[in-house]
Write a protein that holds these residues in place. Structure first.
Motif, mmCIF file in Angstrom:
data_model
loop_
_atom_site.group_PDB
_atom_site.id
_atom_site.type_symbol
_atom_site.label_atom_id
_atom_site.label_comp_id
_atom_site.label_asym_id
_atom_site.label_seq_id
_atom_site.Cartn_x
_atom_site.Cartn_y
_atom_site.Cartn_z
ATOM 1 N N ARG A 19 -28.129 -13.626 25.955
ATOM 2 C CA ARG A 19 -28.739 -14.185 27.173
ATOM 3 C C ARG A 19 -27.766 -14.197 28.348
ATOM 4 O O ARG A 19 -28.165 -13.946 29.476
ATOM 5 N N GLU A 23 -28.449 -12.508 31.933
ATOM 6 C CA GLU A 23 -28.335 -13.263 33.179
ATOM 7 C C GLU A 23 -27.341 -12.598 34.129
ATOM 8 O O GLU A 23 -27.586 -12.495 35.331
ATOM 9 N N LYS A 27 -28.077 -11.168 37.855
ATOM 10 C CA LYS A 27 -27.331 -11.630 39.033
ATOM 11 C C LYS A 27 -26.651 -10.476 39.763
ATOM 12 O O LYS A 27 -26.582 -10.473 40.991
#
Length: 184
Positions: A19, A23, A27
């Protein structure tokens, strides 16, 4: 600046369902993908919706990336397809005889900044903006545009021609005002 090699390492983590890596990928690429989505959206909120939908597709189809070409290019293509899909669901395709007449724009002869020119492109009607972006910015062929938008190759060519005409007309009017200001 992120390199393709470091992006590929992050992608490996994404493939392993890490995860934090997913992420991080989001970003790192979200600003560029949002910019791509903005070219097809009516406003920033719609662009963000398209981008979110695109990232959902990216993460749900991670195994489909075969490593051919750049990862960022593959992700951008998903974003563009999400934008096209949304466009096709929301708006009917116009027929060629419903489009206004125009002439071709071959280059930015006005000396506008790229940001100003992109703003003019954003103001084009949806069908013009989408065909123009797919052809001039994304590099799709008219055959690919036709297939993606559910229109004929000829209508893609006609729409591009007319979108360029609208842009050229707006640039001419803008240049006329600038010349008038200089004369005063």
């Amino acid at each position: 600046m992120i390199t393709e090699q470091s992006l590929n390492r992050i992608w490996e983590g994404c493939l392993n369902n890490e995860r934090k890596q997913q992420e991080l990928l989001y970003k790192l690429l979200a600003p560029r993908m949002l910019a791509a989505c903005m070219r097809y959206a009516s406003d920033r909120d719609e662009a963000q919706d398209i981008m979110q939908e695109g990232f959902i597709k990216v993460f749900s189809s991670m195994g489909k990336f075969r490593g051919e070409g750049s990862l960022e290019g593959w992700i951008r293509r998903i974003m563009v397809h999400c934008a096209i899909s949304r466009y096709r669901k929301q708006r009917p395709v116009l027929l060629a005889d419903e489009l206004p007449e125009g002439v071709t724009l071959s280059y930015n002869e006005s000396g506008l900044e790229a940001k100003e020119l992109l703003k003019m492109i954003e103001q084009l009607p949806d069908n013009y903006r989408n065909v123009f972006n797919l052809y001039a910015i994304e590099g799709y062929s008219h055959q690919e545009i036709g297939a993606a938008l559910g229109i004929s190759e000829l209508l893609s060519r006609t729409t591009l021609h007319r979108a360029r005409g609208v842009l050229k007309d707006r640039l001419s009017r803008l240049n006329g005002r600038e010349m008038h200001k200089l004369a005063c």
